[in-house]
Design a protein around this motif. Sequence first.
Motif, PDB file in Angstrom:
ATOM      1  N   PRO A 176      17.627  82.594  79.430  1.00  0.00           N
ATOM      2  CA  PRO A 176      17.655  81.456  78.493  1.00  0.00           C
ATOM      3  C   PRO A 176      18.194  81.793  77.096  1.00  0.00           C
ATOM      4  O   PRO A 176      18.958  81.009  76.531  1.00  0.00           O
ATOM      5  CB  PRO A 176      16.202  80.991  78.438  1.00  0.00           C
ATOM      6  N   LYS A 177      17.820  82.930  76.533  1.00  0.00           N
ATOM      7  CA  LYS A 177      18.280  83.276  75.185  1.00  0.00           C
ATOM      8  C   LYS A 177      19.777  83.566  75.177  1.00  0.00           C
ATOM      9  O   LYS A 177      20.493  83.179  74.252  1.00  0.00           O
ATOM     10  CB  LYS A 177      17.510  84.479  74.652  1.00  0.00           C
ATOM     11  N   HIS A 178      20.273  84.235  76.207  1.00  0.00           N
ATOM     12  CA  HIS A 178      21.695  84.566  76.283  1.00  0.00           C
ATOM     13  C   HIS A 178      22.538  83.305  76.504  1.00  0.00           C
ATOM     14  O   HIS A 178      23.583  83.137  75.881  1.00  0.00           O
ATOM     15  CB  HIS A 178      21.950  85.602  77.378  1.00  0.00           C
ATOM     16  N   VAL A 179      22.073  82.421  77.362  1.00  0.00           N
ATOM     17  CA  VAL A 179      22.792  81.167  77.608  1.00  0.00           C
ATOM     18  C   VAL A 179      22.840  80.343  76.325  1.00  0.00           C
ATOM     19  O   VAL A 179      23.884  79.796  75.966  1.00  0.00           O
ATOM     20  CB  VAL A 179      22.144  80.379  78.774  1.00  0.00           C
ATOM     21  N   GLU A 180      21.737  80.286  75.618  1.00  0.00           N
ATOM     22  CA  GLU A 180      21.710  79.530  74.364  1.00  0.00           C
ATOM     23  C   GLU A 180      22.697  80.120  73.360  1.00  0.00           C
ATOM     24  O   GLU A 180      23.406  79.387  72.662  1.00  0.00           O
ATOM     25  CB  GLU A 180      20.285  79.518  73.781  1.00  0.00           C
ATOM     26  N   ARG A 181      22.787  81.445  73.283  1.00  0.00           N
ATOM     27  CA  ARG A 181      23.729  82.099  72.358  1.00  0.00           C
ATOM     28  C   ARG A 181      25.172  81.782  72.743  1.00  0.00           C
ATOM     29  O   ARG A 181      25.990  81.453  71.884  1.00  0.00           O
ATOM     30  CB  ARG A 181      23.489  83.610  72.367  1.00  0.00           C
TER      31      ARG A 181
ATOM     32  N   ALA B 259      27.352  70.259  88.673  1.00  0.00           N
ATOM     33  CA  ALA B 259      26.060  69.591  88.778  1.00  0.00           C
ATOM     34  C   ALA B 259      25.386  69.412  87.416  1.00  0.00           C
ATOM     35  O   ALA B 259      24.734  68.403  87.171  1.00  0.00           O
ATOM     36  CB  ALA B 259      25.150  70.373  89.718  1.00  0.00           C
ATOM     37  N   ASP B 260      25.532  70.388  86.512  1.00  0.00           N
ATOM     38  CA  ASP B 260      24.852  70.354  85.222  1.00  0.00           C
ATOM     39  C   ASP B 260      25.854  70.695  84.109  1.00  0.00           C
ATOM     40  O   ASP B 260      25.968  71.853  83.705  1.00  0.00           O
ATOM     41  CB  ASP B 260      23.692  71.361  85.239  1.00  0.00           C
ATOM     42  N   PRO B 261      26.598  69.695  83.606  1.00  0.00           N
ATOM     43  CA  PRO B 261      27.625  69.951  82.589  1.00  0.00           C
ATOM     44  C   PRO B 261      27.096  70.609  81.313  1.00  0.00           C
ATOM     45  O   PRO B 261      27.825  71.305  80.625  1.00  0.00           O
ATOM     46  CB  PRO B 261      28.198  68.571  82.290  1.00  0.00           C
ATOM     47  N   GLU B 262      25.828  70.392  80.991  1.00  0.00           N
ATOM     48  CA  GLU B 262      25.239  71.034  79.803  1.00  0.00           C
ATOM     49  C   GLU B 262      25.119  72.543  80.006  1.00  0.00           C
ATOM     50  O   GLU B 262      25.069  73.308  79.046  1.00  0.00           O
ATOM     51  CB  GLU B 262      23.867  70.419  79.490  1.00  0.00           C
ATOM     52  N   ASN B 263      25.071  72.977  81.247  1.00  0.00           N
ATOM     53  CA  ASN B 263      24.959  74.400  81.554  1.00  0.00           C
ATOM     54  C   ASN B 263      26.169  74.892  82.335  1.00  0.00           C
ATOM     55  O   ASN B 263      26.044  75.641  83.311  1.00  0.00           O
ATOM     56  CB  ASN B 263      23.643  74.694  82.273  1.00  0.00           C
ATOM     57  N   ALA B 264      27.338  74.461  81.880  1.00  0.00           N
ATOM     58  CA  ALA B 264      28.609  74.942  82.416  1.00  0.00           C
ATOM     59  C   ALA B 264      29.539  75.192  81.233  1.00  0.00           C
ATOM     60  O   ALA B 264      29.541  74.435  80.267  1.00  0.00           O
ATOM     61  CB  ALA B 264      29.216  73.933  83.380  1.00  0.00           C
ATOM     62  N   LEU B 265      30.308  76.260  81.331  1.00  0.00           N
ATOM     63  CA  LEU B 265      31.213  76.670  80.267  1.00  0.00           C
ATOM     64  C   LEU B 265      32.640  76.603  80.782  1.00  0.00           C
ATOM     65  O   LEU B 265      32.920  77.054  81.889  1.00  0.00           O
ATOM     66  CB  LEU B 265      30.871  78.106  79.869  1.00  0.00           C
ATOM     67  N   SER B 266      33.536  76.035  79.989  1.00  0.00           N
ATOM     68  CA  SER B 266      34.949  75.967  80.335  1.00  0.00           C
ATOM     69  C   SER B 266      35.714  76.904  79.401  1.00  0.00           C
ATOM     70  O   SER B 266      35.638  76.764  78.173  1.00  0.00           O
ATOM     71  CB  SER B 266      35.466  74.538  80.170  1.00  0.00           C
ATOM     72  N   ILE B 267      36.419  77.863  79.996  1.00  0.00           N
ATOM     73  CA  ILE B 267      37.234  78.804  79.229  1.00  0.00           C
ATOM     74  C   ILE B 267      38.688  78.547  79.586  1.00  0.00           C
ATOM     75  O   ILE B 267      39.076  78.686  80.746  1.00  0.00           O
ATOM     76  CB  ILE B 267      36.864  80.265  79.552  1.00  0.00           C
ATOM     77  N   LYS B 268      39.478  78.153  78.594  1.00  0.00           N
ATOM     78  CA  LYS B 268      40.910  77.916  78.807  1.00  0.00           C
ATOM     79  C   LYS B 268      41.650  79.228  78.603  1.00  0.00           C
ATOM     80  O   LYS B 268      41.610  79.817  77.522  1.00  0.00           O
ATOM     81  CB  LYS B 268      41.431  76.841  77.858  1.00  0.00           C
ATOM     82  N   LEU B 269      42.326  79.689  79.671  1.00  0.00           N
ATOM     83  CA  LEU B 269      43.178  80.872  79.615  1.00  0.00           C
ATOM     84  C   LEU B 269      44.622  80.423  79.751  1.00  0.00           C
ATOM     85  O   LEU B 269      44.896  79.282  80.132  1.00  0.00           O
ATOM     86  CB  LEU B 269      42.820  81.843  80.744  1.00  0.00           C
ATOM     87  N   LYS B 270      45.573  81.327  79.482  1.00  0.00           N
ATOM     88  CA  LYS B 270      46.987  80.940  79.539  1.00  0.00           C
ATOM     89  C   LYS B 270      47.388  80.466  80.926  1.00  0.00           C
ATOM     90  O   LYS B 270      48.249  79.610  81.055  1.00  0.00           O
ATOM     91  CB  LYS B 270      47.879  82.088  79.078  1.00  0.00           C
ATOM     92  N   SER B 271      46.730  80.975  81.977  1.00  0.00           N
ATOM     93  CA  SER B 271      47.105  80.589  83.340  1.00  0.00           C
ATOM     94  C   SER B 271      46.289  79.419  83.880  1.00  0.00           C
ATOM     95  O   SER B 271      46.607  78.897  84.944  1.00  0.00           O
ATOM     96  CB  SER B 271      46.993  81.789  84.284  1.00  0.00           C
TER      97      SER B 271
END
Length: 172
Positions: A30-35, A5-17
Amino acid sequence: MVDIADPENALSIKLKSGDVIIQLLPDVAPKHVERIKDLARRGEYDNVAFHRVIEGFMAQTGDVANGDMEDGFNLRRAGTGGSSQPDLPAEFSKLPFDRGVAGMARSQNPNSANSQFFIMFEDGHFLNGQYTVWGRVISGMEHVDAITRGEPPANPDRMISVQVVADQEAKA
């Protein structure tokens, strides 16, 4: 593929699997997400090891100072470092540490979170109100479950790349 829904607030982590998608919670921390987004955009999380992976509990990563060395020397110290940025003040919430929740690691000092984080394998409600919740896995939890266990693992899995989803979409 999951609908984000909100690509600016989604994180993609590529793992080997495969890929893990974490929905970020800027309204909660908010501060942790920004970091997290800042470090991802700088590429600081790329190739960083999961240095503490406890069966039935969680997988910890994000030591950008020590977790990316191939020689293993710094990896033995992984878990002791952070980023070049100052530590963050705690942003504790009422959100529970359920399976798939992402939280910030810290020392005994509640205001010492920096770059390290963990993803819960199982519910860990004893952490509630003591660590900052900043996201939750919305896709790819099976890849988190496949991370090699150990403290540190003999051959640790790594975050191959970490990107804000909106940045991936802009390149596509």
